[in-house]
Design a protein around this motif. Sequence first.
Motif, PDB file in Angstrom:
ATOM      1  N   LYS A  79       0.850  -1.191   0.000  1.00  0.00           N
ATOM      2  CA  LYS A  79       0.000   0.000   0.000  1.00  0.00           C
ATOM      3  C   LYS A  79       0.880   1.233   0.000  1.00  0.00           C
ATOM      4  CE  LYS A  79      -4.127  -1.870   1.985  1.00  0.00           C
ATOM      5  NZ  LYS A  79      -5.259  -1.644   2.864  1.00  0.00           N
ATOM      6  N   MET A  80       0.487   2.175  -0.840  1.00  0.00           N
ATOM      7  CA  MET A  80       1.157   3.467  -0.886  1.00  0.00           C
ATOM      8  C   MET A  80       0.077   4.513  -0.676  1.00  0.00           C
ATOM      9  SD  MET A  80       3.722   4.997  -3.777  1.00  0.00           S
ATOM     10  CE  MET A  80       4.894   3.677  -3.503  1.00  0.00           C
ATOM     11  N   GLU A  81       0.221   5.281   0.395  1.00  0.00           N
ATOM     12  CA  GLU A  81      -0.783   6.274   0.777  1.00  0.00           C
ATOM     13  C   GLU A  81      -2.163   5.627   0.896  1.00  0.00           C
ATOM     14  OE1 GLU A  81      -0.534   9.745  -1.717  1.00  0.00           O
ATOM     15  OE2 GLU A  81       1.575  10.045  -1.220  1.00  0.00           O
ATOM     16  N   GLY A  82      -2.202   4.391   1.389  1.00  0.00           N
ATOM     17  CA  GLY A  82      -3.451   3.681   1.629  1.00  0.00           C
ATOM     18  C   GLY A  82      -4.055   3.008   0.416  1.00  0.00           C
ATOM     19  N   ILE A  83      -3.418   3.118  -0.742  1.00  0.00           N
ATOM     20  CA  ILE A  83      -3.960   2.543  -1.975  1.00  0.00           C
ATOM     21  C   ILE A  83      -3.208   1.255  -2.306  1.00  0.00           C
ATOM     22  CG2 ILE A  83      -4.270   2.916  -4.464  1.00  0.00           C
ATOM     23  CD1 ILE A  83      -4.450   5.929  -3.783  1.00  0.00           C
ATOM     24  N   ALA A  84      -3.954   0.184  -2.574  1.00  0.00           N
ATOM     25  CA  ALA A  84      -3.351  -1.101  -2.948  1.00  0.00           C
ATOM     26  C   ALA A  84      -2.551  -0.916  -4.230  1.00  0.00           C
ATOM     27  CB  ALA A  84      -4.423  -2.161  -3.128  1.00  0.00           C
ATOM     28  N   THR A  85      -1.263  -1.235  -4.156  1.00  0.00           N
ATOM     29  CA  THR A  85      -0.317  -0.970  -5.233  1.00  0.00           C
ATOM     30  C   THR A  85       0.470  -2.240  -5.543  1.00  0.00           C
ATOM     31  OG1 THR A  85      -0.084   1.298  -4.446  1.00  0.00           O
ATOM     32  CG2 THR A  85       1.632   0.500  -5.909  1.00  0.00           C
ATOM     33  N   ARG A  86       0.776  -2.423  -6.813  1.00  0.00           N
ATOM     34  CA  ARG A  86       1.641  -3.534  -7.224  1.00  0.00           C
ATOM     35  C   ARG A  86       2.846  -2.940  -7.961  1.00  0.00           C
ATOM     36  NH1 ARG A  86      -1.380  -8.382  -9.578  1.00  0.00           N
ATOM     37  NH2 ARG A  86      -1.758  -8.565  -7.356  1.00  0.00           N
ATOM     38  N   VAL A  87       4.013  -3.516  -7.709  1.00  0.00           N
ATOM     39  CA  VAL A  87       5.249  -3.051  -8.337  1.00  0.00           C
ATOM     40  C   VAL A  87       5.984  -4.265  -8.903  1.00  0.00           C
ATOM     41  CG1 VAL A  87       7.454  -1.865  -8.001  1.00  0.00           C
ATOM     42  CG2 VAL A  87       5.463  -1.183  -6.634  1.00  0.00           C
ATOM     43  N   ARG A  88       6.454  -4.124 -10.129  1.00  0.00           N
ATOM     44  CA  ARG A  88       7.357  -5.123 -10.704  1.00  0.00           C
ATOM     45  C   ARG A  88       8.628  -4.395 -11.091  1.00  0.00           C
ATOM     46  NH1 ARG A  88       7.156  -8.517 -16.258  1.00  0.00           N
ATOM     47  NH2 ARG A  88       9.139  -9.577 -15.953  1.00  0.00           N
ATOM     48  N   SER A  89       9.759  -4.958 -10.728  1.00  0.00           N
ATOM     49  CA  SER A  89      11.032  -4.343 -11.094  1.00  0.00           C
ATOM     50  C   SER A  89      12.008  -5.399 -11.583  1.00  0.00           C
ATOM     51  CB  SER A  89      11.633  -3.582  -9.922  1.00  0.00           C
ATOM     52  OG  SER A  89      12.104  -4.482  -8.949  1.00  0.00           O
ATOM     53  N   VAL A  90      12.826  -4.978 -12.521  1.00  0.00           N
ATOM     54  CA  VAL A  90      13.934  -5.780 -13.017  1.00  0.00           C
ATOM     55  C   VAL A  90      15.191  -4.949 -12.761  1.00  0.00           C
ATOM     56  CG1 VAL A  90      14.983  -6.898 -15.017  1.00  0.00           C
ATOM     57  CG2 VAL A  90      12.482  -6.850 -14.774  1.00  0.00           C
ATOM     58  N   VAL A  91      16.103  -5.494 -11.958  1.00  0.00           N
ATOM     59  CA  VAL A  91      17.317  -4.772 -11.567  1.00  0.00           C
ATOM     60  C   VAL A  91      18.525  -5.573 -12.036  1.00  0.00           C
ATOM     61  CG1 VAL A  91      18.644  -3.860  -9.617  1.00  0.00           C
ATOM     62  CG2 VAL A  91      16.139  -3.820  -9.545  1.00  0.00           C
ATOM     63  N   PHE A  92      19.469  -4.870 -12.712  1.00  0.00           N
ATOM     64  CA  PHE A  92      20.680  -5.538 -13.168  1.00  0.00           C
ATOM     65  C   PHE A  92      21.799  -4.512 -13.325  1.00  0.00           C
ATOM     66  CE2 PHE A  92      18.518  -4.076 -16.896  1.00  0.00           C
ATOM     67  CZ  PHE A  92      19.496  -3.744 -17.811  1.00  0.00           C
ATOM     68  N   LYS A  93      23.031  -5.013 -13.376  1.00  0.00           N
ATOM     69  CA  LYS A  93      24.200  -4.169 -13.629  1.00  0.00           C
ATOM     70  C   LYS A  93      24.781  -4.536 -14.984  1.00  0.00           C
ATOM     71  CE  LYS A  93      25.873  -3.439  -8.941  1.00  0.00           C
ATOM     72  NZ  LYS A  93      27.021  -3.620  -8.039  1.00  0.00           N
ATOM     73  N   LYS A  94      25.234  -3.490 -15.697  1.00  0.00           N
ATOM     74  CA  LYS A  94      25.907  -3.727 -16.973  1.00  0.00           C
ATOM     75  C   LYS A  94      26.860  -2.567 -17.230  1.00  0.00           C
ATOM     76  CE  LYS A  94      25.221  -5.084 -21.745  1.00  0.00           C
ATOM     77  NZ  LYS A  94      24.271  -5.444 -22.782  1.00  0.00           N
ATOM     78  N   ASN A  95      28.102  -2.907 -17.532  1.00  0.00           N
ATOM     79  CA  ASN A  95      29.123  -1.916 -17.860  1.00  0.00           C
ATOM     80  C   ASN A  95      29.236  -0.814 -16.802  1.00  0.00           C
ATOM     81  OD1 ASN A  95      29.658  -3.354 -20.239  1.00  0.00           O
ATOM     82  ND2 ASN A  95      28.118  -2.202 -21.361  1.00  0.00           N
TER      83      ASN A  95
END
Length: 85
Positions: free
Chosen positions: A37-53
């Motif tokens: 929840k963000m500011e009381g609102i149901a929230t979904r987050v998808r993230s792709v994290v990687f390192k390159k160069n």
Amino acid sequence: ETATNELFSDLKSMVVKKQATTTFSGREALDTEVDGKMEGIATRVRSVVFKKNGCLYTISLVGVATKFDEDRAKFDQFLSSFEAP
């Protein structure tokens, strides 16, 4: 993983729905999806994290949980076309 944790730091009542190590843009990546929840609102987050160069990339989709799946296909299409330099 630290970058992923920072991304989700403002979410309350966070629940990890999916987390997997994968290959993205030729590098090992962490693909994570969470509900919270963000500011009381149901929230979904998808993230792709990687390192390159020597650069750290975080590619994210953030949205209202009930509408998230509507944007998932567009996000997946963006991911498939993205190539880090």
